[in-house]
Design a protein around this motif. Structure first.
Motif, mmCIF file in Angstrom:
data_model
loop_
_atom_site.group_PDB
_atom_site.id
_atom_site.type_symbol
_atom_site.label_atom_id
_atom_site.label_comp_id
_atom_site.label_asym_id
_atom_site.label_seq_id
_atom_site.Cartn_x
_atom_site.Cartn_y
_atom_site.Cartn_z
ATOM 1 N N HIS A 128 -70.378 -23.822 -59.750
ATOM 2 C CA HIS A 128 -71.431 -24.743 -60.204
ATOM 3 C C HIS A 128 -71.637 -24.690 -61.716
ATOM 4 O O HIS A 128 -72.588 -25.271 -62.221
ATOM 5 C CB HIS A 128 -72.747 -24.424 -59.492
ATOM 6 C CG HIS A 128 -72.740 -24.796 -58.044
ATOM 7 N ND1 HIS A 128 -73.221 -25.988 -57.574
ATOM 8 C CD2 HIS A 128 -72.291 -24.133 -56.946
ATOM 9 C CE1 HIS A 128 -73.094 -26.048 -56.259
ATOM 10 N NE2 HIS A 128 -72.535 -24.936 -55.852
ATOM 11 N N HIS A 129 -70.745 -23.972 -62.417
ATOM 12 C CA HIS A 129 -70.751 -23.951 -63.880
ATOM 13 C C HIS A 129 -72.128 -23.584 -64.443
ATOM 14 O O HIS A 129 -72.710 -24.308 -65.257
ATOM 15 C CB HIS A 129 -70.266 -25.284 -64.435
ATOM 16 C CG HIS A 129 -68.837 -25.564 -64.062
ATOM 17 N ND1 HIS A 129 -67.769 -25.125 -64.802
ATOM 18 C CD2 HIS A 129 -68.318 -26.197 -62.992
ATOM 19 C CE1 HIS A 129 -66.640 -25.495 -64.213
ATOM 20 N NE2 HIS A 129 -66.956 -26.150 -63.113
ATOM 21 N N ASN A 130 -72.627 -22.444 -63.964
ATOM 22 C CA ASN A 130 -73.869 -21.850 -64.471
ATOM 23 C C ASN A 130 -75.108 -22.706 -64.238
ATOM 24 O O ASN A 130 -76.136 -22.482 -64.889
ATOM 25 C CB ASN A 130 -73.752 -21.510 -65.960
ATOM 26 C CG ASN A 130 -72.721 -20.426 -66.218
ATOM 27 O OD1 ASN A 130 -72.577 -19.505 -65.418
ATOM 28 N ND2 ASN A 130 -72.005 -20.527 -67.317
ATOM 29 N N SER A 131 -75.019 -23.680 -63.325
ATOM 30 C CA SER A 131 -76.233 -24.402 -62.954
ATOM 31 C C SER A 131 -77.030 -23.613 -61.908
ATOM 32 O O SER A 131 -78.143 -24.003 -61.564
ATOM 33 C CB SER A 131 -75.891 -25.789 -62.404
ATOM 34 O OG SER A 131 -75.123 -25.682 -61.221
ATOM 35 N N LEU A 132 -76.442 -22.509 -61.420
ATOM 36 C CA LEU A 132 -77.131 -21.605 -60.512
ATOM 37 C C LEU A 132 -77.523 -20.336 -61.255
ATOM 38 O O LEU A 132 -76.847 -19.931 -62.206
ATOM 39 C CB LEU A 132 -76.239 -21.240 -59.321
ATOM 40 C CG LEU A 132 -75.785 -22.392 -58.411
ATOM 41 C CD1 LEU A 132 -74.857 -21.859 -57.330
ATOM 42 C CD2 LEU A 132 -76.968 -23.105 -57.788
ATOM 43 N N ASP A 133 -78.597 -19.724 -60.799
ATOM 44 C CA ASP A 133 -79.025 -18.458 -61.389
ATOM 45 C C ASP A 133 -79.154 -17.418 -60.284
ATOM 46 O O ASP A 133 -79.276 -17.758 -59.102
ATOM 47 C CB ASP A 133 -80.360 -18.633 -62.111
ATOM 48 C CG ASP A 133 -80.501 -17.625 -63.254
ATOM 49 O OD1 ASP A 133 -79.663 -16.702 -63.345
ATOM 50 O OD2 ASP A 133 -81.442 -17.756 -64.057
ATOM 51 N N LEU A 134 -79.114 -16.137 -60.680
ATOM 52 C CA LEU A 134 -79.119 -15.039 -59.723
ATOM 53 C C LEU A 134 -80.325 -14.135 -59.953
ATOM 54 O O LEU A 134 -80.689 -13.857 -61.091
ATOM 55 C CB LEU A 134 -77.831 -14.210 -59.844
ATOM 56 C CG LEU A 134 -76.501 -14.973 -59.765
ATOM 57 C CD1 LEU A 134 -75.340 -14.022 -59.945
ATOM 58 C CD2 LEU A 134 -76.386 -15.724 -58.449
ATOM 59 N N ASP A 135 -80.922 -13.690 -58.872
ATOM 60 C CA ASP A 135 -81.985 -12.697 -58.904
ATOM 61 C C ASP A 135 -81.568 -11.573 -57.958
ATOM 62 O O ASP A 135 -81.495 -11.766 -56.749
ATOM 63 C CB ASP A 135 -83.313 -13.314 -58.467
ATOM 64 C CG ASP A 135 -84.453 -12.299 -58.508
ATOM 65 O OD1 ASP A 135 -84.351 -11.324 -59.270
ATOM 66 O OD2 ASP A 135 -85.440 -12.474 -57.767
ATOM 67 N N VAL B 213 -79.699 -16.635 -54.862
ATOM 68 C CA VAL B 213 -78.957 -17.638 -55.634
ATOM 69 C C VAL B 213 -79.756 -18.929 -55.589
ATOM 70 O O VAL B 213 -79.989 -19.485 -54.505
ATOM 71 C CB VAL B 213 -77.541 -17.856 -55.060
ATOM 72 C CG1 VAL B 213 -76.739 -18.793 -55.949
ATOM 73 C CG2 VAL B 213 -76.817 -16.523 -54.904
ATOM 74 N N PHE B 214 -80.183 -19.422 -56.736
ATOM 75 C CA PHE B 214 -81.046 -20.606 -56.765
ATOM 76 C C PHE B 214 -80.659 -21.501 -57.929
ATOM 77 O O PHE B 214 -80.043 -21.062 -58.903
ATOM 78 C CB PHE B 214 -82.524 -20.203 -56.877
ATOM 79 C CG PHE B 214 -82.848 -19.374 -58.097
ATOM 80 C CD1 PHE B 214 -83.330 -19.959 -59.257
ATOM 81 C CD2 PHE B 214 -82.653 -18.001 -58.081
ATOM 82 C CE1 PHE B 214 -83.622 -19.208 -60.371
ATOM 83 C CE2 PHE B 214 -82.949 -17.234 -59.196
ATOM 84 C CZ PHE B 214 -83.435 -17.833 -60.342
ATOM 85 N N ARG B 215 -81.033 -22.759 -57.813
ATOM 86 C CA ARG B 215 -80.740 -23.738 -58.859
ATOM 87 C C ARG B 215 -81.719 -23.575 -60.003
ATOM 88 O O ARG B 215 -82.908 -23.355 -59.785
ATOM 89 C CB ARG B 215 -80.800 -25.164 -58.308
ATOM 90 C CG ARG B 215 -79.745 -25.440 -57.244
ATOM 91 C CD ARG B 215 -79.755 -26.891 -56.829
ATOM 92 N NE ARG B 215 -78.785 -27.150 -55.785
ATOM 93 C CZ ARG B 215 -77.505 -27.408 -55.998
ATOM 94 N NH1 ARG B 215 -77.050 -27.451 -57.236
ATOM 95 N NH2 ARG B 215 -76.683 -27.629 -54.986
ATOM 96 N N LYS B 216 -81.201 -23.735 -61.223
ATOM 97 C CA LYS B 216 -82.046 -23.558 -62.404
ATOM 98 C C LYS B 216 -83.066 -24.670 -62.531
ATOM 99 O O LYS B 216 -84.223 -24.434 -62.809
ATOM 100 C CB LYS B 216 -81.168 -23.506 -63.665
ATOM 101 C CG LYS B 216 -80.331 -22.244 -63.782
ATOM 102 C CD LYS B 216 -79.549 -22.243 -65.074
ATOM 103 C CE LYS B 216 -78.760 -20.952 -65.235
ATOM 104 N NZ LYS B 216 -77.967 -20.934 -66.486
#
Length: 276
Positions: A99-106, A141-144
């Motif tokens: 997703h080319h860094n459109s996702l973020d991780l916690d 994993v969630f969308r920014k």
């Protein structure tokens, strides 16, 4: 130094406890009088929870995560226990790369209690139960941005459009000045950054389609490519008609020139409703 020494002591104590538990288990099993049965850990059975093990197919889990995002799930949680922690991390990183860094991780870690049952093979021995602890990881994993999800664009594509729009704005200001671009053909020069951006975005979408196709996500690749090409085509037609209208090469009304934008807005509204 004191804290480092304290951590070393804690790790040493933990390792000693693990060795003791391992030795007890080994002793019970080596006697041949017990059979080991490992209880399954208690799992949270929700749609967004993905449990990774060393036996599950990595590509199948990747497809499952992509499917959840495509049906409107805004976030998923990837769980890994013990030896599966590495696979869980690889799955989350692969999603972020696709997703080319459109996702973020916690990322969160925990220690899970696992129960091992030692069932005696004859009546001379008693039932034994041992509690052991194992490390676990939980990756959200969630969308920014929700807007990124609605538009179906990646951060890179938005960045290209913003750069081209900035250059277009500068050229437009020069065009409106009587000392620059006096000829009618100058409108094509003004719109050239936007057309170049369309070319870059089309090339980028083709690369993403090929890459996802090679990874086996054919359906997801086709849907993403279809949405990207339709939106790029409508935007290109609008800019082309507007450029011809401003250059005096077309007799269309402005309502007709803006028709591709109206269609695109309708599609975005439908997409937003489907995602929610």
């Amino acid at each position: 130094m004191a804290e480092e020494h304290k951590l070393q002591c804690i790790n040493k104590i933990k390792s000693e406890k693990i060795n003791v538990q391992h030795n007890i288990t080994k002793t019970l099993l080596s006697s041949g009088n017990y059979m080991l049965r490992k209880r399954q850990p208690r799992l949270i059975r929700e749609k967004r929870d993905i449990y990774v093990t060393n036996k599950t197919d990595f590509k199948a889990q990747l497809k499952k995560c992509e499917k959840l995002f495509n049906i409107g799930i805004s976030e998923i949680i990837i769980h890994g226990l013990g030896a599966a922690i590495k696979r869980a991390c690889n799955l989350a990183l692969q999603l972020k790369e696709i997703h080319h860094n459109s996702l973020d991780l916690d990322i969160k870690t925990s220690t899970e209690e696992l129960i091992d049952d030692f069932e005696p093979l004859n009546d001379d021995y008693d039932y034994e139960m041992k509690i052991r602890r194992n490390s676990a990881i939980h990756i959200r994993v969630f969308r920014k941005e929700a807007m990124v999800h609605w538009l179906g664009l990646t951060i890179f594509e938005i960045w290209i459009n913003l750069v081209s729009l900035t250059i277009f704005t500068i050229l437009l200001a020069l065009k409106l000045d009587d000392n620059y671009f006096l000829e009618q053909a100058g409108w094509w020069v003004v719109f050239s950054p936007l057309f170049i951006a369309d070319g870059f975005n089309t090339y980028f979408c083709a690369i993403i389609f090929i890459r996802m196709h090679m990874e086996g996500m054919i359906q997801v690749a086709i849907l993403r490519a279809l949405w990207s090409l339709i939106s790029l085509l409508l935007i290109f037609v609008f800019k082309y008609l507007l450029c011809k209208k401003l250059s005096g090469q077309s007799a269309l009304e402005y309502s007709e020139v803006l028709s591709p934008v109206f269609i695109l807005l309708q599609l975005i509204a439908v997409r937003a409703c489907q995602l929610h």
